[in-house]
Enzyme design. Sequence first.
Site, PDB file in Angstrom:
ATOM      1  N   GLU A   1       0.799  -1.242   0.000  1.00 16.42           N
ATOM      2  CA  GLU A   1       0.000   0.000   0.000  1.00 16.42           C
ATOM      3  C   GLU A   1       0.829   1.289   0.000  1.00 16.42           C
ATOM      4  OE1 GLU A   1      -2.811  -0.264   3.215  1.00 16.42           O
ATOM      5  OE2 GLU A   1      -3.744  -2.054   2.411  1.00 16.42           O
TER       6      GLU A   1
ATOM      7  N   GLU B   1      -5.916 -10.904  -1.214  1.00 16.63           N
ATOM      8  CA  GLU B   1      -6.735 -10.697  -0.004  1.00 16.63           C
ATOM      9  C   GLU B   1      -8.226 -10.659  -0.345  1.00 16.63           C
ATOM     10  OE1 GLU B   1      -5.362  -7.358   2.341  1.00 16.63           O
ATOM     11  OE2 GLU B   1      -3.261  -7.789   1.947  1.00 16.63           O
TER      12      GLU B   1
HETATM   13  C1  XIL Z   1      -6.132  -6.424   8.381  1.00 14.58           C
HETATM   14  C2  XIL Z   1      -6.380  -7.607   9.287  1.00 14.58           C
HETATM   15  O1  XIL Z   1      -7.239  -8.525   8.646  1.00 14.58           O
HETATM   16  C3  XIL Z   1      -7.018  -7.128  10.581  1.00 14.58           C
HETATM   17  O2  XIL Z   1      -7.124  -8.202  11.496  1.00 14.58           O
HETATM   18  C4  XIL Z   1      -6.166  -6.018  11.174  1.00 14.58           C
HETATM   19  O3  XIL Z   1      -6.800  -5.515  12.321  1.00 14.58           O
HETATM   20  C5  XIL Z   1      -5.937  -4.899  10.187  1.00 14.58           C
HETATM   21  O4  XIL Z   1      -5.370  -5.435   9.015  1.00 14.58           O
HETATM   22  N1  XIL Z   1      -4.897  -4.786   3.730  1.00 14.58           N
HETATM   23  C6  XIL Z   1      -3.866  -5.553   4.197  1.00 14.58           C
HETATM   24  C7  XIL Z   1      -4.076  -6.416   5.390  1.00 14.58           C
HETATM   25  O5  XIL Z   1      -2.819  -5.614   3.562  1.00 14.58           O
HETATM   26  O6  XIL Z   1      -2.909  -6.561   6.145  1.00 14.58           O
HETATM   27  C8  XIL Z   1      -5.200  -5.915   6.243  1.00 14.58           C
HETATM   28  O7  XIL Z   1      -5.427  -6.871   7.269  1.00 14.58           O
HETATM   29  C9  XIL Z   1      -6.433  -5.673   5.424  1.00 14.58           C
HETATM   30  C10 XIL Z   1      -6.170  -4.616   4.382  1.00 14.58           C
END
Ligand code: XIL
Length: 396
Positions: free
Chosen positions: A184, A290
């Site tokens: 990101e 994701e």
């Molecule tokens: C999220 C997790 O799922 C949560 O448990 C945590 O509180 C915050 O992060 N993009 C990403 C992930 O790259 O690492 C994130 O994961 C979701 C958005």
Amino acid sequence: MNHIIQLFSISLLTIALSACGGGSNKPKSSSAARSSVAPSSTAASSSVASLSVALKTLTTMPIGVAVNAADEAYNISDSTAQQRVVTHHFNQLTAGNIMKMSYLHPSENSFTYTDADALITFASDNGMSVHGHALIWHSDYQVPTWMKDYPGDKTAWLAMLETHVKTIATHYSGKVASWDVVNEAIEDGGGYRNSIFYQKTQADYIEQAFINANASDSTADLYYNDYNIEADTAKMATLETMLDGFDTRDVPIDGVGFQMHIYMDYPSITTIKASFQKIVNRNLKVKISELDIPINNPYSSAYQGGDIKTTLTTELSRAQKKRYCEVVTAYLEAVPANLRGGVTIWGVADPSSWLISFLFDNKHDDWPLIFDANYSEKPAVQGVADALNNQPCTNQ
Ligand code: XIL
């Protein structure tokens, strides 16, 4: 959906990530974490629904899932029911949190690998690979405090980040299949994100991270990972410029991870495919890293007009099955086999999804994943299977 609304939605998501306040999924300190990932004596849920053909057997690419571990809620070590579906359907794990910066590097001179090592052992004991997530990510809650306070100029920051990346990548060399090296780093609407790393080093930290990761682990696939690049063409344009610069300067990168926190109604399959194609055109791998698809879209006019789905009806779960199928089909159509990094779903059981707190602020339920609260398969499992089997996507 209105593009501006979508940008707004992602901004809110970013604010939520930066603030990381509250919510059942809020990561806790790993200090009190258990040190192993072993089946507990807790009995599995009374439901022992039969499982369909394992998704991982339907393709040669990795089929992955993000899991919680250590002291997180819904951690995989506490649930034999969760372990059962995870080991049946998937052949790759991503740690939902415990391989992020603050977990692995809590103070300048200490690295804590115990929880992540245990997860990697669990994965290998079950024939699964691990996708490392993430060596560098700005999100406030998981940049270690000592790092936020790190003094010094650009040279000192790049040296500090070099140690961070090289130490962790060396520890996991040969144990992870791939890394999200930088997560990101690009802003919604284009341009580099004004993170602490950018403030200290401009964009140099990004390519240095890839160079350093490659120096420490020459076998893992190295990914740049981001959200909304499947929809936001300005964000994608910055990514393309960055990749072209990498190419010119021979910066080692293997692929791009599309997080794909998408919606039932946004973006279109055509838009998604066109975005994948831009990465394929550069001969880089594409990984859906994701994936989750909530039933509600809080930025849609329907939702804002009060049409909030508070029950997962058969009709809705079948529509979600179709959407999962269409997304995976789009991926298979746009990305040739040699460039497929695989598909990872961001969580196992619906109530464990980060979206419940981060997107919906715990105001109501949603069901973004492919297993229900009892770890029973939802129709979405069949949707993914249909895509992998090259079958039509239907809501039947
Ligand atoms: C999220 C997790 O799922 C949560 O448990 C945590 O509180 C915050 O992060 N993009 C990403 C992930 O790259 O690492 C994130 O994961 C979701 C958005």
